[in-house]
Design a protein around this motif. Structure first.
Motif, PDB file in Angstrom:
ATOM      1  N   PHE A  24       6.013   3.866  16.361  1.00  0.00           N
ATOM      2  CA  PHE A  24       4.819   3.019  16.319  1.00  0.00           C
ATOM      3  C   PHE A  24       5.078   1.707  15.573  1.00  0.00           C
ATOM      4  O   PHE A  24       4.159   0.933  15.340  1.00  0.00           O
ATOM      5  CB  PHE A  24       3.654   3.782  15.667  1.00  0.00           C
ATOM      6  CG  PHE A  24       3.224   5.000  16.451  1.00  0.00           C
ATOM      7  CD1 PHE A  24       2.191   4.910  17.384  1.00  0.00           C
ATOM      8  CD2 PHE A  24       3.857   6.222  16.279  1.00  0.00           C
ATOM      9  CE1 PHE A  24       1.795   6.024  18.114  1.00  0.00           C
ATOM     10  CE2 PHE A  24       3.478   7.348  17.019  1.00  0.00           C
ATOM     11  CZ  PHE A  24       2.443   7.249  17.941  1.00  0.00           C
ATOM     12  N   HIS A  25       6.347   1.513  15.199  1.00  0.00           N
ATOM     13  CA  HIS A  25       6.765   0.285  14.521  1.00  0.00           C
ATOM     14  C   HIS A  25       5.925  -0.035  13.300  1.00  0.00           C
ATOM     15  O   HIS A  25       5.585  -1.211  13.044  1.00  0.00           O
ATOM     16  CB  HIS A  25       6.773  -0.910  15.472  1.00  0.00           C
ATOM     17  CG  HIS A  25       7.829  -1.910  15.111  1.00  0.00           C
ATOM     18  ND1 HIS A  25       7.547  -3.125  14.545  1.00  0.00           N
ATOM     19  CD2 HIS A  25       9.179  -1.863  15.207  1.00  0.00           C
ATOM     20  CE1 HIS A  25       8.669  -3.797  14.328  1.00  0.00           C
ATOM     21  NE2 HIS A  25       9.677  -3.048  14.731  1.00  0.00           N
ATOM     22  N   ARG A  26       5.574   0.997  12.522  1.00  0.00           N
ATOM     23  CA  ARG A  26       4.875   0.774  11.254  1.00  0.00           C
ATOM     24  C   ARG A  26       5.936   0.644  10.167  1.00  0.00           C
ATOM     25  O   ARG A  26       6.430   1.635   9.637  1.00  0.00           O
ATOM     26  CB  ARG A  26       3.932   1.929  10.943  1.00  0.00           C
ATOM     27  CG  ARG A  26       2.871   2.168  11.990  1.00  0.00           C
ATOM     28  CD  ARG A  26       1.984   0.955  12.163  1.00  0.00           C
ATOM     29  NE  ARG A  26       1.031   1.147  13.229  1.00  0.00           N
ATOM     30  CZ  ARG A  26      -0.195   1.651  13.058  1.00  0.00           C
ATOM     31  NH1 ARG A  26      -0.622   1.957  11.857  1.00  0.00           N
ATOM     32  NH2 ARG A  26      -0.995   1.808  14.088  1.00  0.00           N
ATOM     33  N   PRO A  38      10.167   0.026  -5.318  1.00  0.00           N
ATOM     34  CA  PRO A  38       9.462  -1.195  -5.734  1.00  0.00           C
ATOM     35  C   PRO A  38       8.244  -1.513  -4.857  1.00  0.00           C
ATOM     36  O   PRO A  38       8.342  -1.515  -3.630  1.00  0.00           O
ATOM     37  CB  PRO A  38      10.539  -2.276  -5.576  1.00  0.00           C
ATOM     38  CG  PRO A  38      11.819  -1.556  -5.792  1.00  0.00           C
ATOM     39  CD  PRO A  38      11.613  -0.175  -5.238  1.00  0.00           C
ATOM     40  N   GLU A  39       7.133  -1.806  -5.487  1.00  0.00           N
ATOM     41  CA  GLU A  39       5.887  -2.012  -4.744  1.00  0.00           C
ATOM     42  C   GLU A  39       5.920  -3.238  -3.853  1.00  0.00           C
ATOM     43  O   GLU A  39       5.283  -3.272  -2.808  1.00  0.00           O
ATOM     44  CB  GLU A  39       4.710  -2.113  -5.724  1.00  0.00           C
ATOM     45  CG  GLU A  39       4.137  -0.755  -6.080  1.00  0.00           C
ATOM     46  CD  GLU A  39       2.785  -0.872  -6.770  1.00  0.00           C
ATOM     47  OE1 GLU A  39       2.040  -1.823  -6.454  1.00  0.00           O
ATOM     48  OE2 GLU A  39       2.514  -0.024  -7.627  1.00  0.00           O
ATOM     49  N   LYS A  40       6.697  -4.248  -4.269  1.00  0.00           N
ATOM     50  CA  LYS A  40       6.735  -5.464  -3.448  1.00  0.00           C
ATOM     51  C   LYS A  40       7.387  -5.207  -2.103  1.00  0.00           C
ATOM     52  O   LYS A  40       7.245  -5.994  -1.174  1.00  0.00           O
ATOM     53  CB  LYS A  40       7.465  -6.588  -4.193  1.00  0.00           C
ATOM     54  CG  LYS A  40       8.839  -6.224  -4.713  1.00  0.00           C
ATOM     55  CD  LYS A  40       9.385  -7.361  -5.588  1.00  0.00           C
ATOM     56  CE  LYS A  40      10.688  -6.939  -6.281  1.00  0.00           C
ATOM     57  NZ  LYS A  40      11.202  -7.987  -7.169  1.00  0.00           N
ATOM     58  N   ALA A  41       8.101  -4.056  -1.980  1.00  0.00           N
ATOM     59  CA  ALA A  41       8.729  -3.716  -0.703  1.00  0.00           C
ATOM     60  C   ALA A  41       7.781  -2.950   0.208  1.00  0.00           C
ATOM     61  O   ALA A  41       8.111  -2.736   1.383  1.00  0.00           O
ATOM     62  CB  ALA A  41       9.979  -2.880  -0.939  1.00  0.00           C
ATOM     63  N   ILE A  64       7.304  -3.350   4.041  1.00  0.00           N
ATOM     64  CA  ILE A  64       8.508  -3.190   4.876  1.00  0.00           C
ATOM     65  C   ILE A  64       9.441  -2.144   4.279  1.00  0.00           C
ATOM     66  O   ILE A  64      10.654  -2.180   4.492  1.00  0.00           O
ATOM     67  CB  ILE A  64       9.252  -4.532   5.025  1.00  0.00           C
ATOM     68  CG1 ILE A  64       9.458  -5.171   3.652  1.00  0.00           C
ATOM     69  CG2 ILE A  64       8.529  -5.458   5.967  1.00  0.00           C
ATOM     70  CD1 ILE A  64      10.346  -6.399   3.698  1.00  0.00           C
ATOM     71  N   ALA A  65       8.859  -1.167   3.559  1.00  0.00           N
ATOM     72  CA  ALA A  65       9.665  -0.143   2.886  1.00  0.00           C
ATOM     73  C   ALA A  65      10.486   0.667   3.880  1.00  0.00           C
ATOM     74  O   ALA A  65      11.582   1.132   3.568  1.00  0.00           O
ATOM     75  CB  ALA A  65       8.759   0.785   2.074  1.00  0.00           C
ATOM     76  N   GLY A  66       9.958   0.833   5.091  1.00  0.00           N
ATOM     77  CA  GLY A  66      10.671   1.615   6.094  1.00  0.00           C
ATOM     78  C   GLY A  66      11.985   0.970   6.507  1.00  0.00           C
ATOM     79  O   GLY A  66      12.966   1.666   6.797  1.00  0.00           O
ATOM     80  N   VAL A  67      12.010  -0.355   6.543  1.00  0.00           N
ATOM     81  CA  VAL A  67      13.243  -1.062   6.885  1.00  0.00           C
ATOM     82  C   VAL A  67      14.280  -0.838   5.793  1.00  0.00           C
ATOM     83  O   VAL A  67      15.442  -0.520   6.069  1.00  0.00           O
ATOM     84  CB  VAL A  67      12.985  -2.572   7.080  1.00  0.00           C
ATOM     85  CG1 VAL A  67      14.242  -3.260   7.597  1.00  0.00           C
ATOM     86  CG2 VAL A  67      11.826  -2.806   8.040  1.00  0.00           C
TER      87      VAL A  67
END
Length: 276
Positions: free
Chosen positions: A226-228, A251-254, A257-260
């Motif tokens: 689902f490209h989340r 890290p919260e700033k990620a 895009i944490a999945g990447v």
DNA sequence: CCCCAGGGTAGGG
DNA sequence: CCCTACCATGGG
């Protein structure tokens, strides 16, 4: 990216750091591609893809401009700006090393049903076995293509299956999970288009109703099907990375895009068989 | 024989 | 909430 079409082949002008199709198609996010020397091939969305990459371009063999525009451009996630994503992820040495190792990985936009089924099969399993099970599922139920390969079956093509019908695929106890997933989609209890259009909290709730879909399988389906990009699958390897380097949490700033980041880390430690 | 693999479920504290 | 046994299957 500059696209040209000659001799029936589609040429994408790019370098390996922007997208590396070998790493992208062989980093554990999909299960239907195999590499033989410089060629990598597989099936997605009912089409066979044979491709290779050089320092200056990707060549998609026997591919029309229409197939590129309607299938492969999206599948390979060509339009997402990974340079920006990677820059925003360079917050420590651990993730920097992983990106340095295989920063050409992109998150494929796979078919939702295929990704969901594949990662149901993936639980407590290893990648070679997942691949062979998925391949046999396609051979038994999927549409046969011109070159003799098989498409991943549609949910409608699996309508009415029982666990007995899945014997011989080496699914083990996961056969009933596939049956439940297929039943829910075919009788309308689960609509993957609704999952697509829902926010991630609702999407998680909907997918978790399927038997055999727990936190990890759910996050994989969301990320790869689902490209989340905020979905963050935690398998045994990522668990070790978190315990070693991110005791205070990732890290919260990620977060968006944490999945990447997860995929860069997963591929690095799996290929090197070490915890960074 | 053991352990592990892109885990989840059911059941009992 | 936590913890644990168990779940099929093949490879090392």
């Amino acid at each position: 990216m500059n696209i040209t079409h000659k001799d029936g082949n589609l040429h994408i002008e790019t370098d390996m750091s922007s997208i590396n199709i070998y790493d992208t198609l062989d980093c554990g996010q999909c299960f239907r591609f195999k590499q033989e020397n410089e060629l990598i091939s597989g099936v997605a969305f009912g089409k066979k893809l044979v491709a290779k990459q050089t320092d200056s371009e990707i060549i998609l063999y026997d591919t029309t401009g229409d197939d590129y525009e309607t299938i492969w451009k999206s599948f390979l996630d060509i339009d997402t700006d990974y340079l920006q994503i990677k820059e925003s992820l360079l917050f420590d040495e651990t993730i920097s090393k992983a990106i340095d190792f295989a920063g050409g990985i992109r998150i494929l936009k796979q078919d939702s049903f295929e990704a969901l089924c594949s990662f149901i099969i993936s639980q407590n399993n290893n990648i070679p076995r997942i691949k062979s099970s998925v391949e046999r599922l396609c051979e038994r139920f999927g549409k046969k293509l011109n070159d003799g390969s098989y498409a991943f079956p549609l949910a409608s093509e699996l309508n009415g299956i029982k666990s007995n019908d899945l014997a011989g695929l080496s699914l083990g106890y996961r056969d009933n999970y596939i049956v439940d997933c297929v039943e829910r989609i075919n009788d309308g209890r689960l609509d993957l288009e609704i999952v697509h259009s829902s926010d991630i909290v609702v999407a998680r709730t909907l997918l978790r109703e399927i038997k055999g879909v727990g936190p990890k399988v759910c996050e994989c389906a969301l990320l790869f099907g689902f490209h989340r990009l905020e979905a963050f699958p935690i398998d045994t390897w990522i668990k070790k990375v978190l315990a070693t380097y991110y005791q205070g949490g990732f890290p919260e700033k990620a977060t968006p895009i944490a999945g990447v980041a997860q995929q860069y880390l997963f591929h690095y430690i799996r290929k090197n068989k070490i915890v960074i």
